[in-house]
Design an enzyme around this catalytic site. Structure first.
Site, PDB file in Angstrom:
ATOM      1  N   HIS A   1      -3.802  13.823   1.256  1.00  0.00           N
ATOM      2  CA  HIS A   1      -4.158  12.835   2.274  1.00  0.00           C
ATOM      3  C   HIS A   1      -3.250  12.975   3.500  1.00  0.00           C
ATOM      4  CE1 HIS A   1      -5.320   9.149   4.218  1.00  0.00           C
ATOM      5  NE2 HIS A   1      -4.147   8.575   4.034  1.00  0.00           N
TER       6      HIS A   1
ATOM      7  N   ASP B   1      -9.372   0.170   1.817  1.00  0.00           N
ATOM      8  CA  ASP B   1      -8.448  -0.212   2.879  1.00  0.00           C
ATOM      9  C   ASP B   1      -9.082   0.135   4.224  1.00  0.00           C
ATOM     10  OD1 ASP B   1      -6.057  -1.097   4.008  1.00  0.00           O
ATOM     11  OD2 ASP B   1      -5.162   0.898   3.945  1.00  0.00           O
TER      12      ASP B   1
ATOM     13  N   GLU C   1     -10.971   3.677   3.279  1.00  0.00           N
ATOM     14  CA  GLU C   1     -10.020   4.473   2.495  1.00  0.00           C
ATOM     15  C   GLU C   1     -10.253   4.173   1.022  1.00  0.00           C
ATOM     16  OE1 GLU C   1      -6.263   5.600   5.282  1.00  0.00           O
ATOM     17  OE2 GLU C   1      -5.989   3.832   4.036  1.00  0.00           O
TER      18      GLU C   1
ATOM     19  N   ASP D   1       0.842  -1.192   0.000  1.00  0.00           N
ATOM     20  CA  ASP D   1       0.000   0.000   0.000  1.00  0.00           C
ATOM     21  C   ASP D   1       0.880   1.246   0.000  1.00  0.00           C
ATOM     22  OD1 ASP D   1      -2.361   1.318  -0.097  1.00  0.00           O
ATOM     23  OD2 ASP D   1      -2.971   0.901   1.958  1.00  0.00           O
TER      24      ASP D   1
ATOM     25  N   THR E   1      -9.542  -6.076   3.795  1.00  0.00           N
ATOM     26  CA  THR E   1      -9.386  -5.121   2.705  1.00  0.00           C
ATOM     27  C   THR E   1     -10.284  -5.613   1.587  1.00  0.00           C
ATOM     28  OG1 THR E   1      -7.079  -4.687   3.303  1.00  0.00           O
ATOM     29  CG2 THR E   1      -7.757  -4.071   1.075  1.00  0.00           C
TER      30      THR E   1
ATOM     31  N   GLN F   1      -4.912   2.272  15.057  1.00  0.00           N
ATOM     32  CA  GLN F   1      -3.786   2.779  14.271  1.00  0.00           C
ATOM     33  C   GLN F   1      -2.970   3.807  15.055  1.00  0.00           C
ATOM     34  OE1 GLN F   1      -4.995   4.275  10.443  1.00  0.00           O
ATOM     35  NE2 GLN F   1      -2.914   4.757   9.787  1.00  0.00           N
TER      36      GLN F   1
ATOM     37  N   GLU G   1      -9.097   3.805  -2.481  1.00  0.00           N
ATOM     38  CA  GLU G   1      -7.812   3.587  -3.142  1.00  0.00           C
ATOM     39  C   GLU G   1      -8.016   2.928  -4.506  1.00  0.00           C
ATOM     40  OE1 GLU G   1      -4.856   1.768  -0.680  1.00  0.00           O
ATOM     41  OE2 GLU G   1      -5.485   2.849   1.129  1.00  0.00           O
TER      42      GLU G   1
ATOM     43  N   ARG H   1      -9.046   3.487  13.231  1.00  0.00           N
ATOM     44  CA  ARG H   1      -8.169   4.634  13.489  1.00  0.00           C
ATOM     45  C   ARG H   1      -7.659   4.690  14.913  1.00  0.00           C
ATOM     46  NH1 ARG H   1      -6.560   5.725   8.436  1.00  0.00           N
ATOM     47  NH2 ARG H   1      -8.302   6.308   7.103  1.00  0.00           N
TER      48      ARG H   1
ATOM     49  N   LYS I   1      -5.150  -2.284   9.999  1.00  0.00           N
ATOM     50  CA  LYS I   1      -5.471  -2.480   8.584  1.00  0.00           C
ATOM     51  C   LYS I   1      -5.537  -3.962   8.222  1.00  0.00           C
ATOM     52  CE  LYS I   1      -4.266   1.964   7.369  1.00  0.00           C
ATOM     53  NZ  LYS I   1      -4.963   2.873   6.440  1.00  0.00           N
TER      54      LYS I   1
ATOM     55  N   GLU J   1     -10.088  12.190   7.408  1.00  0.00           N
ATOM     56  CA  GLU J   1      -9.899  13.536   6.876  1.00  0.00           C
ATOM     57  C   GLU J   1     -11.190  14.342   6.913  1.00  0.00           C
ATOM     58  OE1 GLU J   1      -7.344  13.845   3.223  1.00  0.00           O
ATOM     59  OE2 GLU J   1      -7.596  11.672   3.298  1.00  0.00           O
TER      60      GLU J   1
END
Lengths: 434, 434
Positions: free
Chosen positions: B142, B238, B204, B135, B261, B245, B206, B242, B257, B378
């Site tokens: 971002h 993904d 996420e 990844d 996925t 993380q 992607e 949080r 993560k 975000e």
């Protein structure tokens, strides 16, 4: 996994070299690996002294009864994933039979002798198809030891609450004695990026396990069950390009570690290591205890393993003169603060599915003393050279340097067992035109 | 990869739904995937409108000449690794033949009709055995957008010199519509560690490629050759925890993560995307140019891809009422600053061997505008709720929320092509007793 008759230290083998005091592979060990001789296809074998029992030949010779033929065939395959996925009771039965065949006085000695291959004539291969390689960072001194330019010695806040890890690269894991080219890569500073062969080639002394049976996606593994998911163990050298690592690490190490990882090719089974279990190392008085799902009395009483490790360096000049290696690192598993059972349980806690053949490593096993540091980044910090016996010195590994990891499980009252060599020679970077 | 007759926008299919203006799968697309109907074994197929061409049936019906039978069989297999490893010329020949079979007026229409399966009746599977999932983090906004609590907006010093990446977890990659349980995990603060289901579940947005042909260990891939190693593309969500993380990230994301996925199951080939190539996005005036091995005029002229992406949310209540989804993210590939060719070249620069079926992702594709941010971290920062059309709001994903990614390549003069849905519904955490 309990200590049983197969661990009896009075057992001797009719393979004379297996009875040498310094062999890694006495009859109490019996690790599995994959080997070939020139022109032959790779196949499974079992190490005994300086010999390899060719499992395919042993099966063909009728040395296993019908109830063991399936698992013996799995041990004869060109990758041992099938063996690793087997039921522990079946693995234990295979171990008992292998030991009987190789014990002094075995009636099958002549037949088994015809199935032996001299290890010196064999090339070793990866023991398994490795789907994933996870690298933990379980040694507090590796991160925080008050050395050189890190006098403050701070640990990340989560260090005592979970075993810290990252996903490393599985495709570039190789067996001992595979060539290790100095990688190309990018380093940089405020002045900009620089591209070329790494100027800070390092090793990392690590100890790893192979996952046996996996878990279903979405189904965590309880700490109490974690040991049942570990097939066996090997040494691991996590070669590192420190200049690349410093520059690239935003989401963790990537190209700094992706170029090559070397493992010792013999997988010492969980059962062989049973006598060497010991309590988990004590935590510092001010460190929190692990959270409830990562601790219990049974685990804490024997999650440790009494294994010592060394990293040995022989430069090209030392090899040319036939000199003994210099020991750069002299450390032990107890320098890590998390067990493999805790690593496995943490790995699966979110539902991540571990798979047979996955490689899970301890990370660099450094102790507090500089002589027990497991990599040059700690020993020299790139600024304080380590002196070699012949007056040469090293900040980082140079082309032609041979780096070998060794490990040995020892406990009073039991026959020591080892892991064989985890060895690589640094060769020059490849020629590359953009 | 150049634009050729297969990209002709005037081509129509006798499969009526393939001519709809809003289909993702017109006759110019022809993506490969693996499907099954209840009780059937998974096998390869090609999407056309709302139908799937069953490649095994098509081979059995004799629709491919001897020179195409090998690659057609590879496209019919239960994993497409063999197809992905094929020579681009053979892949191109297969595309030409598939298009001829499905074009309005094809004499084989009746025979091909018997090989069609309604997509609505099929379950999709992973298109390949994925050996590794890498990844990247290619979007400057971002990382650094001046939003909420990060007004300083700093990029890591290496950002413009190399594409930043980490190794993610391949075993837990699933195809669209696979269940996504809220993961258990550990978060923490100075007050200590907390264990339980994540309280900060995120997505996420992607975009990813599948590696076609790999490279040998120790042999870098030149930028000029990188495109030849990419088979095709898919969407990738993904999923991220949080809180986990923030607490665990020392060597990068790990359990945050690793739980799941999701990818869109149809792989849009590199050839199908040829018309949508565009110049690399301009770099800020004060940003350094890429180092010489990661740039050249040919690459920079068409390393970009004109693809727009959306992330759509439907809560359980919205689904129950049959409401349209709310668009959380509306972004494009040009919000990333590195091409897939650069990602591939950087990945192999140290000698790391990429392998057929490896998944390489762009990372979250966020633009500068908040409406183009590709994840809730975000959009809401966990503190500024996003309002949904029905008055509900979200800081993070809740159980029952359905998150769908969509993508569409568009360019004036060409037929738009898409990727199908990359969808998952968040389900409650599993019951776990330590």
């Amino acid at each position: 996994m309990t200590i049983n008759a197969t661990h009896d230290p009075s057992l001797k083998s009719w393979v004379a070299s297996a009875n040498d005091a310094d062999t890694d592979f006495p009859i109490q060990n019996l690790p599995h690996g994959v080997f070939s001789r020139p022109g032959e296809a790779p196949r499974g074998g079992v190490a005994i002294g300086d010999q390899i029992l060719d499992m395919a030949a042993a099966v063909a010779a009728g040395l296993f009864d019908a109830d063991l033929e399936g698992i013996a065939n799995a041990a004869a395959a060109s990758t041992l994933n099938g063996l690793m996925a087997s039921d522990p009771a079946a693995l234990s039965a295979l171990r008992t039979r292998l030991q009987a065949l190789l014990t002094l006085g075995a009636t099958e000695q002549d037949a088994v002798t015809r199935c032996l291959v001299a290890a010196a004539d064999a090339q070793m291969h990866l023991p398994a198809a490795i789907g994933a390689f996870t690298d933990y960072m379980t040694s507090a001194p590796h991160i925080a030891a008050a050395r050189h330019d890190r006098p403050e010695g701070k640990l990340p806040p989560c260090f005592w609450s979970l075993p810290i890890a990252y996903n490393s690269r599985a495709s570039s894991v190789v067996a001992s004695d595979h060539v290790v080219e100095r990688p190309l890569g990018q380093s940089g500073s405020d002045a900009g990026a620089v591209f070329g062969p790494t100027r800070a080639m390092d090793y990392e002394l690590e100890f790893a396990c192979f996952i046996g049976r996996g878990n279903a996606l979405g189904r965590p593994i309880r700490l109490a069950d974690a040991r049942d998911h570990i097939f066996g163990y090997c040494l691991l050298n996590d070669w590192s390009a420190r200049d690349v690592q410093r520059w690239e690490s935003v989401l963790g190490p990537f190209q700094a570690k992706a170029f090559r990882t070397t493992i010792s090719p013999w997988v010492v089974t969980a059962e062989a290591l049973a006598p060497f279990r010991e309590p988990m190392p004590a935590r510092p008085a001010d460190a929190p205890q692990p959270p409830p799902h990562l601790t219990n009395a049974t685990h804490d009483a024997d999650g440790g393993l009494a294994i010592r490790f060394r990293a040995e360096l022989r430069t090209a000049a030392m090899r040319a003169r036939g000199e003994a290696p210099a020991v750069l690192s002299d450390t032990c598993f107890a320098n890590g603060s998390w067990s493999f059972e805790q690593m496995v349980a943490h790995h699966a806690i979110g539902g991540c599915n571990l798979q047979t053949g996955d490689l899970v490593s301890s990370g660099t096993l450094s102790g507090v003393a500089l002589s027990s540091a497991g990599c040059l980044a700690e020993i020299t910090a790139g600024r304080f050279p380590v002196a070699l016996p012949d007056g040469d010195k090293r900040l980082w590994l140079e082309d032609g340097d041979e780096l070998t990891l060794r490990g040995r499980a020892e406990r009073v009252g039991f026959t020591p067992i080892g892991f064989g060599a985890c060895r690589g020679v640094v060769s020059p970077a490849v020629d590359f035109q953009p």
